[in-house]
Design an enzyme around this catalytic site. Sequence first.
Site, short mmCIF file in Angstrom:
data_model
loop_
_atom_site.label_atom_id
_atom_site.label_comp_id
_atom_site.label_asym_id
_atom_site.label_seq_id
_atom_site.Cartn_x
_atom_site.Cartn_y
_atom_site.Cartn_z
N TYR A 154 6.61 3.22 1.43
CA TYR A 154 5.56 3.60 2.39
C TYR A 154 5.34 2.49 3.41
CZ TYR A 154 1.20 5.61 4.13
OH TYR A 154 0.22 6.15 4.93
N LYS A 158 6.17 2.86 7.42
CA LYS A 158 5.11 2.77 8.42
C LYS A 158 5.32 1.58 9.37
CE LYS A 158 2.85 6.45 7.23
NZ LYS A 158 2.79 7.63 8.12
#
Length: 247
Positions: A154, A158
């Site tokens: 993640y 991002k």
Amino acid sequence: MNELQNKVAIITGAGSGIGRAAALLFAQQGAKVVVSDIQEEHGKAVVGEIEKAGGTALFVRADSGKPEDHQALVAQTLDKWGALHIAVNNAGIGGPLAPLAEYPLDGWQKVIDINLSGVFWGMRYQIPAMKEGGSIVNIASILGQAGTKFSPAYVAAKHGVVGLTKAAALEVAEKGIRINSVGPGYIKTPLLEVLDEATLQALVGMHPIGRLGTSEEVAELILWLASDRSSFVTGSYYPIDGGYLAQ
């Protein structure tokens, strides 16, 4: 004030959370909204909410982890309304929580496919469909600027969205298309529903403002970036995080 009157907007992951809030707000501001989600029931429910309020919307099922779905999403938008002015690449997943050395390989690939490659594939098909004045908003995260333990996929995805946004923005600036990213803090969305109360309260404590954010607050920032009010803004990253990154 109808800031998006006669504009056509694609929003991915619009069946819930931030995507839903943005879809409802965009429609309220006069946009024709293409509600895209992998969950057909949720997406169609959002279209129903928009139409009940007097707005205009279309549901298109799409898996943001598949490039062919992005291509079809843009094609159906053009077939329906003949234009694309705004795209919000919002679809994302949290993925597994595990130390990097034990992180499941299939979990890594799925998070990267949806959260990072999904933004790339979205822009790849959105940009050629846009004319001067277009705006793309990519939903990153505070974890596009900071790290956290046990979420390597993640965090990597991002961070990648923030960099990808800058690179793409530079390429299309002369064409009059703007591309920016948004970095929400921890927001009350379905992604957090799996957490217990103690964990939720710990997350609250990370935000100096003393609470989690709401999807509607993030939607207001997305609207500003999508509208002509931000006409001199491109290649930028905007946190909306209750002070999280100021610490």
